[in-house]
Design a protein around this motif. Sequence first.
Motif, PDB file in Angstrom:
ATOM      1  N   MET A 146       0.854  -1.201   0.000  1.00  0.00           N
ATOM      2  CA  MET A 146       0.000   0.000   0.000  1.00  0.00           C
ATOM      3  C   MET A 146       0.890   1.250   0.000  1.00  0.00           C
ATOM      4  SD  MET A 146      -2.377   1.040   3.211  1.00  0.00           S
ATOM      5  CE  MET A 146      -2.166   2.706   3.773  1.00  0.00           C
ATOM      6  N   PRO A 147       0.607   2.208  -0.901  1.00  0.00           N
ATOM      7  CA  PRO A 147       1.457   3.403  -0.921  1.00  0.00           C
ATOM      8  C   PRO A 147       1.251   4.271   0.327  1.00  0.00           C
ATOM      9  CG  PRO A 147      -0.087   3.362  -2.803  1.00  0.00           C
ATOM     10  CD  PRO A 147      -0.450   2.226  -1.904  1.00  0.00           C
ATOM     11  N   HIS A 148       2.353   4.759   0.838  1.00  0.00           N
ATOM     12  CA  HIS A 148       2.300   5.629   2.016  1.00  0.00           C
ATOM     13  C   HIS A 148       2.734   7.042   1.637  1.00  0.00           C
ATOM     14  CE1 HIS A 148       1.538   2.451   4.911  1.00  0.00           C
ATOM     15  NE2 HIS A 148       2.447   1.719   4.296  1.00  0.00           N
ATOM     16  N   THR A 149       2.334   7.991   2.481  1.00  0.00           N
ATOM     17  CA  THR A 149       2.854   9.354   2.358  1.00  0.00           C
ATOM     18  C   THR A 149       3.830   9.528   3.513  1.00  0.00           C
ATOM     19  OG1 THR A 149       0.813  10.094   1.341  1.00  0.00           O
ATOM     20  CG2 THR A 149       2.247  11.800   2.258  1.00  0.00           C
ATOM     21  N   VAL A 150       5.117   9.638   3.153  1.00  0.00           N
ATOM     22  CA  VAL A 150       6.186   9.511   4.149  1.00  0.00           C
ATOM     23  C   VAL A 150       6.975  10.812   4.266  1.00  0.00           C
ATOM     24  CG1 VAL A 150       8.162   8.094   4.855  1.00  0.00           C
ATOM     25  CG2 VAL A 150       6.441   7.122   3.323  1.00  0.00           C
ATOM     26  N   LEU A 151       7.116  11.293   5.493  1.00  0.00           N
ATOM     27  CA  LEU A 151       8.059  12.392   5.743  1.00  0.00           C
ATOM     28  C   LEU A 151       9.417  11.773   6.025  1.00  0.00           C
ATOM     29  CD1 LEU A 151       8.845  15.364   6.355  1.00  0.00           C
ATOM     30  CD2 LEU A 151       8.224  14.900   8.746  1.00  0.00           C
ATOM     31  N   VAL A 152      10.444  12.191   5.271  1.00  0.00           N
ATOM     32  CA  VAL A 152      11.801  11.696   5.495  1.00  0.00           C
ATOM     33  C   VAL A 152      12.638  12.866   6.013  1.00  0.00           C
ATOM     34  CG1 VAL A 152      13.820  10.592   4.481  1.00  0.00           C
ATOM     35  CG2 VAL A 152      11.542   9.973   3.661  1.00  0.00           C
ATOM     36  N   THR A 153      12.998  12.817   7.290  1.00  0.00           N
ATOM     37  CA  THR A 153      13.883  13.862   7.821  1.00  0.00           C
ATOM     38  C   THR A 153      15.320  13.483   7.461  1.00  0.00           C
ATOM     39  OG1 THR A 153      14.441  12.922   9.979  1.00  0.00           O
ATOM     40  CG2 THR A 153      12.293  14.045   9.802  1.00  0.00           C
ATOM     41  N   GLY A 154      16.117  14.472   7.090  1.00  0.00           N
ATOM     42  CA  GLY A 154      17.490  14.160   6.673  1.00  0.00           C
ATOM     43  C   GLY A 154      17.516  13.438   5.335  1.00  0.00           C
ATOM     44  N   GLY A 155      16.513  13.678   4.514  1.00  0.00           N
ATOM     45  CA  GLY A 155      16.355  12.937   3.253  1.00  0.00           C
ATOM     46  C   GLY A 155      17.352  13.295   2.171  1.00  0.00           C
ATOM     47  N   ALA A 156      18.136  14.375   2.377  1.00  0.00           N
ATOM     48  CA  ALA A 156      19.163  14.710   1.380  1.00  0.00           C
ATOM     49  C   ALA A 156      20.511  14.098   1.739  1.00  0.00           C
ATOM     50  CB  ALA A 156      19.300  16.229   1.265  1.00  0.00           C
ATOM     51  N   GLY A 157      20.593  13.476   2.915  1.00  0.00           N
ATOM     52  CA  GLY A 157      21.870  12.920   3.371  1.00  0.00           C
ATOM     53  C   GLY A 157      22.205  11.607   2.675  1.00  0.00           C
ATOM     54  N   PHE A 158      23.290  11.011   3.109  1.00  0.00           N
ATOM     55  CA  PHE A 158      23.816   9.797   2.470  1.00  0.00           C
ATOM     56  C   PHE A 158      22.768   8.670   2.459  1.00  0.00           C
ATOM     57  CE2 PHE A 158      26.724   5.963   3.364  1.00  0.00           C
ATOM     58  CZ  PHE A 158      26.834   5.644   2.009  1.00  0.00           C
ATOM     59  N   ILE A 159      22.325   8.256   3.617  1.00  0.00           N
ATOM     60  CA  ILE A 159      21.376   7.131   3.662  1.00  0.00           C
ATOM     61  C   ILE A 159      19.976   7.602   3.271  1.00  0.00           C
ATOM     62  CG2 ILE A 159      20.443   5.270   5.080  1.00  0.00           C
ATOM     63  CD1 ILE A 159      22.970   5.596   6.885  1.00  0.00           C
ATOM     64  N   GLY A 160      19.623   8.815   3.698  1.00  0.00           N
ATOM     65  CA  GLY A 160      18.287   9.342   3.396  1.00  0.00           C
ATOM     66  C   GLY A 160      18.036   9.423   1.898  1.00  0.00           C
ATOM     67  N   SER A 161      19.000   9.931   1.136  1.00  0.00           N
ATOM     68  CA  SER A 161      18.772  10.125  -0.303  1.00  0.00           C
ATOM     69  C   SER A 161      18.587   8.767  -0.996  1.00  0.00           C
ATOM     70  CB  SER A 161      19.927  10.908  -0.928  1.00  0.00           C
ATOM     71  OG  SER A 161      21.159  10.251  -0.717  1.00  0.00           O
ATOM     72  N   HIS A 162      19.366   7.782  -0.607  1.00  0.00           N
ATOM     73  CA  HIS A 162      19.196   6.447  -1.208  1.00  0.00           C
ATOM     74  C   HIS A 162      17.839   5.845  -0.823  1.00  0.00           C
ATOM     75  CE1 HIS A 162      23.545   6.928  -1.764  1.00  0.00           C
ATOM     76  NE2 HIS A 162      23.425   6.019  -2.713  1.00  0.00           N
ATOM     77  N   THR A 163      17.411   6.109   0.393  1.00  0.00           N
ATOM     78  CA  THR A 163      16.104   5.590   0.833  1.00  0.00           C
ATOM     79  C   THR A 163      14.969   6.256   0.069  1.00  0.00           C
ATOM     80  OG1 THR A 163      17.034   5.153   3.020  1.00  0.00           O
ATOM     81  CG2 THR A 163      14.624   5.271   2.862  1.00  0.00           C
ATOM     82  N   VAL A 164      15.099   7.558  -0.170  1.00  0.00           N
ATOM     83  CA  VAL A 164      14.042   8.264  -0.908  1.00  0.00           C
ATOM     84  C   VAL A 164      13.893   7.675  -2.313  1.00  0.00           C
ATOM     85  CG1 VAL A 164      13.326  10.492  -1.851  1.00  0.00           C
ATOM     86  CG2 VAL A 164      14.245  10.376   0.457  1.00  0.00           C
TER      87      VAL A 164
END
Length: 340
Positions: free
Chosen positions: A1-19
């Motif tokens: 099911m698609p979620h609407t997710v807030l990613v804090t630190g989403g531009a960082g190393f692990i965050g960007s890959h997760t996004v």
Amino acid sequence: MPHTVLVTGGAGFIGSHTVVELLDHGHEVIVLDDHSNSSPYALDAVTKLAGRPLAAVYRADLRDRGALDAIFTSHDIDSVIHFAAKKAVGESGRIPLEYYDINVGGTITLLRTMHDHGVHRLVFSSSCSIYGDTTTVPLAEDEPAGPTNPYARTKHLCEQLLADTCARHGELSVIALRYFNPIGAHPSGLLGEDPTGVPNNVLPYMAQVAVGRLTELPVFGADYATPDGTCVRDYIHVVDVADGHRVALDHLDEPGLSVFNLGTGSGASVRELLAEFSRAVGREIPHRVESRRAGDVPVLIADPSRVATAWGWRTTRDLRQMCADAWRFQQSHPRGYQPL
Ligand code: NAD
Ligand code: WQD
């Protein structure tokens, strides 16, 4: 099911890959990052790779309650992945209050805001560093924590405050992922690790030696009680770490705090990593053995069986791929995300 997710630190190393993983799997993503340790260019690479845009990007400090309220009011967020934190062990001893303020204070502000907006699903970035000065190999999640520096203590405190908050608020579901040593980069070469200043971590240091930004890698100690005398770590591909977060989202159904290691279960020494990275580059990486770095333990390897049993999930990328991908990014971005 698609979620609407807030990613804090989403531009960082692990965050960007997760996004990228989240966008690839159909989720809507909102990023909050103050870019104190990341470039906005990382998010350009993310949208290019995913072929679709982020729902929104906010340049804001995690501790800014007004900014967080505005974000939760503007979007129908149902889940949060919380990466934003400071992460340099040495620096944490020099500016401990800043570390406690951002890592612990920021997490408290986030939890309060989530509670006030009825959001009850959280994935939290924890760290193998909370195990501290241990001789246990491999490390399972129920090993006692013994953090030895302010950074690691902030992560341990966050796990404790998350457990206490879950105990009080029965609707809250939190997964804390204790990553071991994330390295590597997206296989496209578009996304990778771009540390500010001289790298603290071994792989980015090696990569900057390989492109000529630094002259030689200091190998911190070759007299440990390990097979080749150098420290052994459980290196994990950042895309596996990102995938672990994507899968965690699907398991945020149980109330309470669950804790999982993210590691491969096998170790590599500094010399083995150096050999594998040299293979990827095609030549020797200049290095010199120096004295031990204070606080390093000889061996840290994850027992990854809890997450394998609970989710049927395991890592799929080996050290060769980690090094090849890291080198591809470094080669195409010799000065990081800065324009050439
Ligand atoms: P990173 O520094 O690349 O990413 C963190 C991001 O958070 C950066 O983009 C930074 O600009 C942002 N940020 C920092 N303070 C902020 C604030 N006050 N408000 C808003 N944004 C802020 O680090 P990373 O390697 O991607 O690590 C992500 C998380 O994983 C961190 O919580 C870190 O402690 C944890 N972790 C990292 C490792 C590792 O070796 N990289 C290992 C275990 C755990
Ligand atoms: C790895 C090995 C060094 C640099 C850190 C944090 C931990 C977690 C993961 C966030 C060690 C050696 C290093 C160098 C070297 N991060 N080394 N020359 O210390 O295992 O873990 O990142 O949560 O909290 O402490 O990673 O990459 O710094 O070091 O020889 O220039 O490489 O001694 O044996 P570490 P690292």
